[in-house]
Design a protein around this motif. Structure first.
Motif, PDB file in Angstrom:
ATOM      1  N   GLY A   9       0.823  -1.215   0.000  1.00  0.00           N
ATOM      2  CA  GLY A   9       0.000   0.000   0.000  1.00  0.00           C
ATOM      3  C   GLY A   9       0.854   1.261   0.000  1.00  0.00           C
ATOM      4  O   GLY A   9       0.540   2.231  -0.701  1.00  0.00           O
ATOM      5  N   GLY A  10       1.920   1.253   0.776  1.00  0.00           N
ATOM      6  CA  GLY A  10       2.818   2.406   0.825  1.00  0.00           C
ATOM      7  C   GLY A  10       3.504   2.647  -0.506  1.00  0.00           C
ATOM      8  O   GLY A  10       3.579   3.774  -0.989  1.00  0.00           O
ATOM      9  N   ALA A  11       3.985   1.567  -1.123  1.00  0.00           N
ATOM     10  CA  ALA A  11       4.635   1.696  -2.435  1.00  0.00           C
ATOM     11  C   ALA A  11       3.627   2.132  -3.490  1.00  0.00           C
ATOM     12  O   ALA A  11       3.936   2.962  -4.359  1.00  0.00           O
ATOM     13  N   SER A  12       2.421   1.607  -3.410  1.00  0.00           N
ATOM     14  CA  SER A  12       1.367   1.986  -4.352  1.00  0.00           C
ATOM     15  C   SER A  12       1.052   3.472  -4.247  1.00  0.00           C
ATOM     16  O   SER A  12       0.858   4.147  -5.257  1.00  0.00           O
ATOM     17  N   ALA A  13       1.023   3.989  -3.023  1.00  0.00           N
ATOM     18  CA  ALA A  13       0.751   5.422  -2.824  1.00  0.00           C
ATOM     19  C   ALA A  13       1.834   6.280  -3.466  1.00  0.00           C
ATOM     20  O   ALA A  13       1.540   7.319  -4.063  1.00  0.00           O
ATOM     21  N   ILE A  14       3.074   5.840  -3.377  1.00  0.00           N
ATOM     22  CA  ILE A  14       4.169   6.595  -3.989  1.00  0.00           C
ATOM     23  C   ILE A  14       4.080   6.496  -5.513  1.00  0.00           C
ATOM     24  O   ILE A  14       4.267   7.481  -6.217  1.00  0.00           O
ATOM     25  N   LEU A  15       3.736   5.317  -6.032  1.00  0.00           N
ATOM     26  CA  LEU A  15       3.562   5.158  -7.480  1.00  0.00           C
ATOM     27  C   LEU A  15       2.421   6.039  -7.999  1.00  0.00           C
ATOM     28  O   LEU A  15       2.509   6.606  -9.084  1.00  0.00           O
ATOM     29  N   GLU A  16       1.346   6.152  -7.216  1.00  0.00           N
ATOM     30  CA  GLU A  16       0.205   6.973  -7.623  1.00  0.00           C
ATOM     31  C   GLU A  16       0.587   8.437  -7.812  1.00  0.00           C
ATOM     32  O   GLU A  16      -0.017   9.136  -8.612  1.00  0.00           O
TER      33      GLU A  16
END
Length: 170
Positions: free
Chosen positions: A43-50
């Motif tokens: 989730g944390g990595a996804s937020a940065i990718l977003e």
């Protein structure tokens, strides 16, 4: 404290499999170019990718919403996201405002800083302990052996521009 912080930027985000935690790699801006790998949740990595995508104003992500709240409701300027500590592999961050700071998860702080365009910084002692020299990650290619050099020189002596036309010779 802020005068001793080292500016970092996101170099890469690696998401492998469900079994392997994602890693966000920060790279030192200027200086020695050291890398700081921060393992985090998907989730944390996804937020940065977003953050690398255009925001949807009608359906903002939590980080877009937080950025809007910071911009509209906080009377103090958002200055930086500081990576301040690491305990047993868990990184801790602080959102730095002109007159106060707030604790945050490193992934949230990075995502919010990227969305707002403020610096991501790291404590020097943290980078010294957890950082990795770029050369350690990308090793230099091995030196060719004398035999390889000799074969290459022989090839150069025998090759012509016609060898690169892509046409088969009779």
């Amino acid at each position: 404290m802020s005068s001793t912080m080292i500016e970092m930027k996101v170099s890469e985000i690696r998401v492998a499999t469900d079994d392997t935690p994602p890693v966000v790699v920060l790279v030192e801006v200027g200086g020695e170019g050291r890398l700081l790998p921060i393992w985090m949740t998907h989730g944390g990595a996804s937020a940065i990718l977003e953050v690398t995508e255009e925001p949807d104003d009608l359906r903002p992500s939590i980080h877009d919403l937080a950025a809007a709240v910071v911009e509209r409701l906080v009377s103090s300027e958002f200055i930086a996201a500081d990576i301040v500590n690491c305990d047993e592999g868990h990184f801790y961050a602080t959102l730095v405002f002109a007159d106060h700071s707030l604790p945050a998860r490193a992934s949230d702080a990075i995502a919010l800083a990227m969305r707002r365009g403020v610096p991501i910084r790291c404590r020097p002692e943290l980078l010294a302990e957890w950082g990795v020299a770029a050369e350690a990650v990308v090793p230099s290619p091995p030196e060719p052996t004398e035999d390889e050099v000799e074969r290459f020189l022989e090839f150069l002596d025998s090759v012509t521009p016609d060898d690169f036309t892509g046409e088969d010779k009779p």
